[in-house]
Each structure stands twice: as structure tokens, then as C-alpha cells.
Design a protein around this motif. Structure first.
Motif, PDB file in Angstrom:
ATOM      1  N   GLN A  80      35.508  50.457  44.781  1.00 20.68           N
ATOM      2  CA  GLN A  80      35.610  50.780  43.365  1.00 20.68           C
ATOM      3  C   GLN A  80      35.776  49.529  42.512  1.00 20.68           C
ATOM      4  OE1 GLN A  80      38.522  53.806  42.509  1.00 20.68           O
ATOM      5  NE2 GLN A  80      37.825  55.075  44.219  1.00 20.68           N
ATOM      6  N   LEU A  81      36.600  48.587  42.966  1.00 22.46           N
ATOM      7  CA  LEU A  81      36.783  47.348  42.205  1.00 22.46           C
ATOM      8  C   LEU A  81      35.487  46.545  42.133  1.00 22.46           C
ATOM      9  CD1 LEU A  81      40.337  46.183  43.328  1.00 22.46           C
ATOM     10  CD2 LEU A  81      39.653  47.135  41.119  1.00 22.46           C
ATOM     11  N   TYR A 131      33.370  48.343  39.525  1.00 18.34           N
ATOM     12  CA  TYR A 131      33.822  48.050  38.165  1.00 18.34           C
ATOM     13  C   TYR A 131      33.481  46.623  37.757  1.00 18.34           C
ATOM     14  CZ  TYR A 131      36.483  52.399  38.011  1.00 18.34           C
ATOM     15  OH  TYR A 131      36.849  53.721  38.006  1.00 18.34           O
ATOM     16  N   ARG A 132      33.621  45.680  38.700  1.00 17.60           N
ATOM     17  CA  ARG A 132      33.307  44.283  38.400  1.00 17.60           C
ATOM     18  C   ARG A 132      31.826  44.119  38.082  1.00 17.60           C
ATOM     19  NH1 ARG A 132      31.263  40.198  41.184  1.00 17.60           N
ATOM     20  NH2 ARG A 132      31.317  41.346  43.127  1.00 17.60           N
ATOM     21  N   TRP A 148      31.114  45.698  34.677  1.00 18.78           N
ATOM     22  CA  TRP A 148      31.619  44.820  33.618  1.00 18.78           C
ATOM     23  C   TRP A 148      30.658  43.647  33.412  1.00 18.78           C
ATOM     24  CZ3 TRP A 148      34.928  44.833  29.770  1.00 18.78           C
ATOM     25  CH2 TRP A 148      35.267  43.628  29.177  1.00 18.78           C
ATOM     26  N   LEU A 160      30.581  52.009  42.871  1.00 17.50           N
ATOM     27  CA  LEU A 160      31.587  52.904  42.314  1.00 17.50           C
ATOM     28  C   LEU A 160      31.488  54.291  42.943  1.00 17.50           C
ATOM     29  CD1 LEU A 160      33.866  53.022  40.251  1.00 17.50           C
ATOM     30  CD2 LEU A 160      32.191  53.716  38.556  1.00 17.50           C
TER      31      LEU A 160
END
Length: 176
Positions: free
Chosen positions: A43-44, A47-48, A51, A74
Motif C-alpha cells: 500500500q505504501l 501511495y508513493r 503521489w 495499492l
């Protein structure tokens, strides 16, 4: 790699090393922790990447692929997080499959690096060890405690490889 990136990779490697040792010490109780850590990492990453897409990559050539990769990471992270109620055997097959995919990607990247005369030996070693871990996991798939130990050792190995890569000198390619 800049100094801050090296420090960041070194810190992440040390935290991963400590988590791997803890996972190995608390054998059978760490199965849900492995699922949560794996889900959180995916998930990180998603998200990265999202972004990065929304701040810069949407203006780049091929930026849309970063959007798709971020959405896939994700989705896989959310899917992995939902596997806590599924029988452990199926989750272990899923984790082994994703590790096999990672090993194949490492080996293909090493082959590509070898083709352009870049450093490829460490990446080949990392992919081969991951592939060996997958084979051992497939052999002992019915023993969940042993598979957790194998994944813990693999986690420690990944942490050590991250630390080695952070401390390694990188070659600078110049075009004349």
C-alpha cells in the motif's frame, strides 16, 4: 544515489533487519504480522507511486504507466490486507507466488544489466536466493511454522541486500 537516499535506505534496511529477527524469534505467532507488513509495504508503494504521478509523472512521457503501477500496488496491498481470514495455506501460496515473481524480475533485470555491461552479479545473486527461497517454501508448504521461518530469513536477506546496496559505491555513466 544521494547521501540522503543512502541514509534512508540504510535506515530502512536496519529496521527490516530488526523486524526479520523478531519475526524469526516469535515463530508461529507472526503469521498475521507478516500479512500486515506485506500489505502495508504494498500500500505504501502504491501511495508513493500515485503521489509521484500526481506531482510530477503526469507531465512525463510514460507517466501513465506510473499511475497504473501505483493503482496495482495499492490494489494488491488492499487485497493482501483482506487475507487475514483466509486459510493460511492459500495465503502462503500467494506469498510464495509474489516472491517468485520478484525473483524473476530480479533475474531479468540482472540479465538486462549484463547486456549493457552494468553491474549485474549482486542482482543475479539476490534473484537466485529469492528463487531458492521459493523452492524451499514450495517443498515445506504444509508446515506453516517452517514457512514463516523461511520468510523471516528471506526478510533478513532482503534487509542485508538493502544495506549492502546503500553502502556500495555506484558507478556514474558519462556520455562523451
Amino acid at each position: 544515489m544521494t547521501i540522503w537516499q543512502r541514509i534512508n535506505q540504510l535506515a530502512i534496511g536496519i529496521v527490516m533487519l530488526l523486524l526479520g529477527v523478531l519475526l524469526f524469534l516469535y515463530d508461529a505467532d507472526t503469521y498475521p504480522v507478516i500479512i500486515v507488513l506485506y500489505s502495508l509495504a504494498l500500500q505504501l508503494t502504491g501511495y508513493r507511486l500515485l503521489w509521484y504521478y500526481f506531482t510530477m509523472a503526469r507531465h512525463m512521457v510514460g507517466g501513465r504507466s506510473i499511475l497504473f503501477r501505483g493503482a496495482l500496488f495499492l490494489d494488491f496491498g488492499l487485497f493482501t490486507g483482506s487475507l487475514l481470514t483466509v486459510p493460511q495455506f492459500y495465503v502462503l501460496i500467494y506469498l510464495t507466488g509474489t516472491l517468485a515473481f520478484s525473483a524473476i524480475v530480479d533475474l531479468l533485470r540482472a540479465r538486462e544489466a549484463r547486456g549493457i555491461q552494468a553491474s549485474w552479479k549482486l542482482k543475479t545473486f539476490q534473484g537466485a536466493v529469492k528463487l531458492l527461497t521459493v523452492l524451499i517454501c514450495l517443498i515445506y508448504l504444509h508446515s506453516e511454522a517452517l514457512v514463516v521461518d523461511i520468510f523471516s530469513v528471506g526478510f533478513v536477506f532482503s534487509a542485508l541486500m538493502r544495506i549492502v546496496n546503500a553502502c556500495r559505491r555506484t558507478r556514474v555513466i558519462t556520455i562523451s
